[in-house]
Structure formats: structure tokens, C-alpha cells
Design an enzyme around this catalytic site. Structure first.
Site, mmCIF file in Angstrom:
data_model
loop_
_atom_site.group_PDB
_atom_site.id
_atom_site.type_symbol
_atom_site.label_atom_id
_atom_site.label_comp_id
_atom_site.label_asym_id
_atom_site.label_seq_id
_atom_site.Cartn_x
_atom_site.Cartn_y
_atom_site.Cartn_z
ATOM 1 N N PRO A 19 0.803 -1.154 0.078
ATOM 2 C CA PRO A 19 0.169 0.133 0.168
ATOM 3 C C PRO A 19 0.875 1.262 0.021
ATOM 4 O O PRO A 19 1.751 1.247 0.859
ATOM 5 C CB PRO A 19 -0.765 -0.142 1.347
ATOM 6 C CG PRO A 19 -0.718 -1.587 1.664
ATOM 7 C CD PRO A 19 0.653 -2.268 1.146
ATOM 8 N N PRO A 20 0.752 2.170 -1.083
ATOM 9 C CA PRO A 20 1.632 3.191 -1.100
ATOM 10 C C PRO A 20 1.213 4.198 -0.103
ATOM 11 O O PRO A 20 0.707 5.467 -0.246
ATOM 12 C CB PRO A 20 1.238 3.833 -2.527
ATOM 13 C CG PRO A 20 -0.198 3.590 -2.786
ATOM 14 C CD PRO A 20 -0.200 2.065 -1.927
ATOM 15 N N CYS A 21 1.801 3.971 1.223
ATOM 16 C CA CYS A 21 1.605 4.905 2.370
ATOM 17 C C CYS A 21 2.445 6.141 2.184
ATOM 18 O O CYS A 21 3.375 6.094 2.868
ATOM 19 C CB CYS A 21 1.607 4.138 3.509
ATOM 20 S SG CYS A 21 0.533 2.559 3.609
ATOM 21 N N GLN A 22 2.170 7.045 1.614
ATOM 22 C CA GLN A 22 2.844 8.397 1.502
ATOM 23 C C GLN A 22 3.131 9.007 2.862
ATOM 24 O O GLN A 22 4.005 9.559 3.084
ATOM 25 C CB GLN A 22 2.288 9.408 0.639
ATOM 26 C CG GLN A 22 2.635 9.214 -1.124
ATOM 27 C CD GLN A 22 2.187 10.222 -2.153
ATOM 28 O OE1 GLN A 22 1.194 10.930 -1.561
ATOM 29 N NE2 GLN A 22 2.745 10.340 -2.918
#
Length: 735
Positions: free
Chosen positions: A205-208
Site C-alpha cells: 500500500p503506497p502509504c505516502q
């Protein structure tokens, strides 16, 4: 100057004539059959084109244009000025053979196991497909992986997947192009899975908001992707799941984020064991706290519900607590107060808000999307949006209900009832583990011991701590550190690390990965490999550079007997035998181009350099000579070549690269004052050369929000060799 045209040979019995390519140059002539036939009446000899608007005509014309372009490039735009007929035929025949192979193949095949044991996997947030590639390279003790579904939100991710896995490898793997936060995502995913049992789920998950490089944005659309990832895990209940993330997640908010993730993973329950827990709760329940215990039972029962049933289950929970409030309202306030008091109304209306949590969630998601689309951040709008989105959060509504209870003059006899209502609402928004902690506070020592035994059997996944994996430890020529959370279902063997495949001294260097691609200059594109002469290129240091070339196994382990160089592995491919490509690689500009048959059949793909002006080239030359950007800055200033650019990474041929990101201009090639090509960045990520990145090369400005061009696909990917190591470790342990 050579002339290039097409002509038709004699037609066959069905009236179809083979198309030939003809090259004339200074009295010499070369003829090549291009592997395509057409009815004579459908070919315009003057325009050298197929006639008509059919899909077949369109595809033939694209193919003719492509061959003419490649012939023209070879004869008129190549550094070499003299060619033998055999050389010209050899180059053009490679393109023609690629076309033939692509045109006469069954595009989609079932992933049938001829031998061995297949295990299924799903790749979420798939991007280019780094996890997918690595899993298809893995094999252990006759066990391997079958690819079922990939998911991402971008069209170019889907296009790259479809070309690679459906067309090129001939697999029947599906792709779901949808945002994981959308209400019907799980239904659509299950439809794609089509009843198959899923053994492994992987994805990052691209958890910026966790990234060391990214700033925290309140209510960023990427903030809550982890919880949606876990929702998929809860429904599919795979034997293992792998979650990849940036290293910064370990220290974010003093380690609280990491602990929260582990807590959430440990909260995933085995729904078959829930009746055992409910029986225990009913056993210790007594009349004085039956409402609170019933609330805990209802919260535990929510874990059993599928996504489609959750909305009604959650509303039922809220109405259950609301009925408790309705019963005691006449006892804590007279009739007039109960109808007009602001605090009573806040409590009453708060239940309505909580009962429609799903509707508010949909609204919140739409607002966040619009907020993100309009770039609302660091301005005078952001606080208003943040305040509203905070107000509609369940926790905020419950907090207002709690404050309203505090403001009421409640008789002492009913204080405990009101406190139980507040506790029940907090149970509603809490994790499974938090609910259990509330239950434990009402247990004696013996009951706690019994409860702990039940919890051992009810927790579906085992995970203690995540671990940091450096890609360079697995044969990748890049120091890319990533955190891996590996969840192991309770009936599977526990995996706590992925053992390195190479030692510090054995790591693959940048030179090994890129040396054979170093035949390209500024603003050039190569469509085939050129021979490299290290002795000529490096003169006095040739011996030193040749010593960097080491024969290895796929995983990077040196093997002087039967190994291949990293570059050879990249050219030959690392997929196991059953997934070897069915067609030669090809490139398309878009989904529409794929549908129209506008394929580019090149031997080498994605190897194009940027068009950098003389000032930039001079700047890069200074930095390359000095060895690093910081050291070069005084000289750049003196020469009037300084720039506001934050950083340049100079590649060192005998080392590993730093983490490959999404902007090619951040890197300077070790041997030339230029940025890297997509293919070179893909090599540093350990993608095979047969893996073609589709669509645009790059993009800029606001387009970065919606487009995922080739450089972004490469930079955001999990290195396939790291994924392969993870997949092999799972295959070693899986039951």
C-alpha cells in the site's frame, strides 16, 4: 541514399499475396518477406498501404510503417555507414520474426500444472508487477506460483500487465483496475478470483504518509490504504500475506505506526473460532454488566460478516446502543428537556450519524479525491476541509456524545448506565484487540487465563516484528531498503526473515548490470543490442572493469562453472520454464494502440536517452568528474553552471546504486554525462529485458497525479529478485 518500399509477390490459390520489403542502394537490392499476406485488390501500390478501414488493414499499415522506420533508422541514422547485405537482413529479420511469433500464438492459456504443486497469489497495488515477476520466477521442491489477479488504479499499470502476462506470457491472470477504497472493490475482486482459494496476497500500500521523503497530509487519499488492504486479507484469509513499505514506517511517530500495524494484523480473527469466544463471554456475563457484555458480543460478531453484510451489522450495533439510551432517557431528563436540550439532541443525532457510517465514508472518500485533485494543501482552504472531515469521523461524533453526557445532570443511580453507553460506542470503533482489553478488565485471574487460551486459537495470523530487507542482499545491484511485514496463518510455518542470497563481498555491481547497454549517447534511442568492447572503452582500466564481471546464479550467488553474468540473465530471462514467454517482447503506446494492433516488435525496448542541452551536459560532466554533486558545487558556481536541483546521484561502477526513484534526471551514468534510460533503471531494479514498460516514458506537472509513465512504473516497483527471494521462502514453508 537507400530507397525502402514494399511490393506484392504472386498470390496463392486463395488470392492472398505475400508482402515483401525491398531496399535499393547504389545498384544493390535486398528483398525480405515480411510474413504478412494481403489480397492484391486491398493493397495500394502507389501509397504502399493496405486499403480500407478494417482493424486488419490498420494493423498491417502500422507494421509496414514500423518496418520502414526501422530500416530507415538502420541505413540512414546509424553511426555505422557501411553494411553487408547479410547484416541488414539479420537486423530486419529479427523484427520480422518477432512479428510472426506474435501473430501466430494463442494469446491466453490456462495455467495448467504439468507437474509439481501450484500455489495461487494475488498482487495488490501491483504497479508494473515487481511482486508478480518475482513470484513467477520462484520454484522450490517442485512447488511454484500461479498468478490469479493483479490490481491497481492506473490504466498504464493495466496495459503493462496485459501485455506482459496475457499477451507475452500467455497467462490467464486477471487485472482489476479499481481503487481499493471503493465500496464494491471486494465484490469485484472476488468475481475476478472466481471461487479459487488464494494462498498468498502480496502488495505494498503506497502509504505516502509513512514515507521519509513525503510530508504528512491530513486526510490524504493514500492515508488509509493499509486498512483496506487488511480488509482484503480478512476476506481471502490466505496462508501468507506480504506487505512491503518504506523503512520510515518503523520510526514514524516514535514507532507507534508500526505497533498499530502489528496490532491490526493480530486483530484478524479466525471466524470459525468466534463461537468459542462468544460462549466464554456469555459464561462470565452477569446481570450487572449484561449490556456491556452484549455490546462486546455484537462487536465480536461483526468480525464474521462479509463486506456486503457489514453495513447492516454496524447499523444494528448502533441501534442496539441507541435503544439502551432511549430506555434511560426518561430517567435522566424530564419530557421537555428530552425534546429541547442541546446535549440530549447531540446524543440522539449522534446515533443517527453513526448508524450511517458507510454513507459518510463514501462522502469522505469523494471529498478527499476532489481535495487532492484541486491540490488543496498548504493554503487557506485546507483547514476548513480538515475540520469538516474530522467532524464526520466516528471517533469525533462519539467524543461529542461523551461531552454531552458529561454536561447533563445525570442522577448518580444512572451514571454507570451512561458510562456503559459511552464504552459501548468506543467498542464499536475499536479494533478487535481493544475490545478484548475491555473484556479483560471485567475478568478475574482464572478467567483471564482461559481467555488467553481462546485468543491463541482465534488469532488467524502470527506476526511479531517486521524486518528490513535490503534488495542488494538478494542479487539486486541497488541498496534499496524496504520493510516487509509477513503475516503467517496460524496453520502455516512462521517466517520471520528472508535469508540473504549473497554476502556483502558478493553483491552485484552497477557495472555488471549496465555495461552492455553503454552504447547510447544523448537524445538517442536503441532498438537492438550493440557489441561492447571494454578494452577500447576503458583503455587503461579495462582489466579492472572486466574483473567486475562475475558469473552468477539467478539470485546473485557467484557460480564460475554454470553461472551467467547479471546482464546475460537480464537478456535471457529469469522466469521458470513453465512461464517462459510465448511471444517476443513488444511495445504499444496505449490501450487503444494495443486494440488496434499497433505493436512495435523491437529486440531491445525502453532504451532511450533524454534530450539534454549543452549546458546540462556540461554540468553533468563536471559532477561526473568530481565524483559527487556536493563536491562539484563550487566548480559549477565558478563556471556559471549551478542549479537549484536538490541532488544528483553519480553512479559508481564498482558499487550498488542508491534507491532508484521515479525521476531519471536524478542519476548520472558512471561513464557518460547523461541520465539513465528506462531500461537501465529497470536493470538496476532487476527486471528482465523482456519486461517491456508500456505507454509514455515520462510526465510532469499535475499529470503526475493521474499518470504512471514508464519511469514511475520502474521506480515504484518492488525489485523482482527481492520478490523472488520472498516467494521462494514462502514455498519452502507453505503447507
Amino acid at each position: 541514399m537507400a530507397t525502402i518500399n514494399f511490393y506484392l509477390d504472386k498470390p496463392d490459390k486463395k488470392g492472398f499475396a505475400p508482402i515483401h520489403l525491398r531496399i535499393n542502394c547504389k545498384g544493390s537490392q535486398i528483398k525480405l518477406s515480411i510474413g504478412q499476406k494481403i489480397e492484391s485488390k486491398n493493397f495500394n501500390k502507389t501509397k504502399q498501404k493496405a486499403i480500407g478501414l478494417s482493424a486488419e488493414s490498420h494493423e498491417i499499415n502500422h507494421y509496414l510503417d514500423f518496418l520502414k522506420e526501422r530500416a530507415d533508422e538502420l541505413l540512414h541514422h546509424s553511426p555505422k555507414k557501411t553494411f553487408s547485405q547479410d547484416e541488414i537482413k539479420s537486423v530486419l529479420n529479427e523484427h520480422i520474426e518477432n512479428y510472426k511469433e506474435n501473430n501466430y500464438v494463442n494469446i491466453v492459456k490456462e495455467q495448467v500444472s504439468l507437474y509439481g504443486k501450484p500455489y495461487t497469489f494475488v498482487d495488490l497495488f501491483a504497479g508494473a508487477g515487481g511482486f508478480s515477476e518475482g513470484f513467477l520466477q520462484a520454484e522450490n521442491n517442485n512447488k511454484f506460483f500461479d498468478f490469479i489477479v493483479a490490481n491497481d488504479i492506473n490504466e498504464n499499470c493495466e496495459l503493462t500487465h496485459v501485455v506482459r502476462y496475457n499477451h507475452q506470457l500467455g497467462l490467464d491472470a486477471e487485472f482489476l483496475k479499481q481503487d481499493i477504497t471503493e465500496p464494491d472493490f471486494l465484490d469485484n475482486l472476488l468475481e475476478k478470483i472466481n471461487g479459487k482459494e488464494i494462498d498468498v496476497v502480496c502488495g505494498g500500500p503506497p502509504c505516502q504518509s509513512f514515507s521519509l521523503a513525503g510530508k504528512r497530509k491530513k486526510f490524504d487519499k493514500k492515508d488509509d490504504l493499509f486498512s483496506h488492504y487488511l480488509e482484503v486479507i480478512k476476506v481471502l484469509q490466505p496462508k501468507y500475506f506480504v506487505m512491503e513499505n518504506v523503512k520510515g514506517i518503523l520510526t514514524k511517530e516514535g514507532g507507534k505506526i508500526k505497533e498499530l500495524i502489528i496490532k491490526e494484523i493480530n486483530s484478524i480473527v479466525d471466524i470459525k473460532e468466534i463461537p468459542l469466544l462468544i460462549s466464554f463471554i456469555k459464561k462470565i456475563e452477569n446481570e450487572s454488566n449484561s449490556f456491556l457484555f452484549d455490546s462486546i458480543i455484537k462487536r465480536v460478531e461483526l468480525e464474521k460478516l462479509l463486506e456486503k453484510d457489514k453495513e447492516s451489522g454496524e447499523e444494528d450495533f448502533i441501534r442496539f446502543v441507541e435503544n439502551r439510551f432511549k430506555k434511560i432517557t426518561p430517567k435522566i431528563a424530564d419530557y421537555k428537556t428530552s425534546k429541547t436540550d442541546e446535549n440530549i439532541n447531540t446524543i440522539r443525532h449522534g446515533f443517527n450519524l453513526l448508524a450511517r457510517t458507510k454513507e459518510w465514508e463514501k462522502l469522505k472518500r469523494d471529498i478527499i479525491k476532489e481535495k487532492d485533485f484541486c491540490n488543496i494543501d498548504n493554503d487557506n482552504f485546507v483547514n476548513s476541509f480538515t475540520d469538516f472531515l474530522t467532524e464526520i469521523e466516528s471517533e469525533s461524533v462519539i467524543s461529542k456524545i461523551e461531552n454531552s453526557f458529561s454536561s447533563l445532570k445525570i442522577p448518580i443511580a444512572y451514571k454507570a448506565d451512561c458510562n456503559d453507553i459511552i464504552t459501548s460506542l468506543k467498542i464499536y470503533t475499536s479494533s478487535f484487540d481493544d475490545s478484548i482489553e475491555i473484556l479483560k478488565s471485567h475478568c478475574n485471574a482464572t478467567q483471564k487465563k482461559e481467555l488467553n487460551t481462546i485468543l491463541e486459537s482465534i488469532r488467524l495470523y502470527k506476526i511479531e516484528q517486521p524486518f528490513v530487507a535490503n534488495a542488494s542482499n538478494y542479487g539486486v545491484p541497488q541498496n534499496r531498503e524496504r520493510v516487509l511485514f509477513i503475516g503467517c496463518r496460524k496453520d502455516q510455518k512462521y517466517i520471520y526473515e528472508i535469508p540473504p542470497t549473497v554476502s556483502e563481498e558478493e553483491k552485484v555491481t552497477i557495472f555488471e548490470a549496465l555495461y552492455d547497454l553503454d552504447f547510447i549517447g544523448n537524445n538517442q534511442e536503441a532498438h537492438r543490442y550493440e557489441p561492447i568492447d571494454i578494452s577500447v572503452q576503458y583503455n587503461g582500466t579495462a582489466k579492472k572493469m572486466k574483473n567486475l564481471l562475475i558469473k552468477r546464479n539467478i539470485d546473485g550467488k557467484p557460480n564460475s562453472q554454470s553461472g551467467k553474468s547479471f546482464a546475460e540473465w537480464s537478456k535471457n530471462g529469469r522466469l521458470i520454464e513453465r512461464f517462459k514467454p510465448q511471444t517476443k517482447p513488444f511495445y504499444v503506446r496505449s490501450t487503444e494502440g494495443l486494440e488496434n494492433g499497433e505493436k512495435y516488435f523491437d529486440i531491445l525496448n525502453n532504451h532511450k536517452t533524454s534530450n539534454q542541452n549543452e549546458t546540462v551536459i556540461e554540468r553533468l560532466s563536471v559532477i561526473l568528474k568530481e565524483g559527487n554533486y556536493k563536491k562539484a558545487q563550487p566548480k559549477l558556481e565558478k563556471l556559471g553552471l549551478s542549479t537549484n536541483k536538490r541532488n544528483y546521484n553519480v553512479l559508481k561502477p564498482n558499487e550498488q546504486s542508491s534507491t532508484i526513484m521515479t525521476i531519471a534526471d536524478d542519476y548520472i551514468h558512471y561513464n557518460s554525462p547523461r541520465a539513465l534510460t528506462v531500461r537501465e533503471m529497470a536493470r538496476l531494479q532487476s527486471f528482465d529485458d523482456s519486461f517491456v514498460f508500456q505507454g509514455k516514458r515520462s510526465t510532469g506537472g499535475n499529470n503526475r497525479k493521474t499518470e504512471v509513465p514508464q519511469y514511475t512504473l520502474v521506480g515504484n516497483a518492488v525489485p523482482p529478485l527481492l520478490a523472488r527471494a520472498v516467494a521462494n521462502e514462502i514455498l519452502k514453508h507453505i503447507k
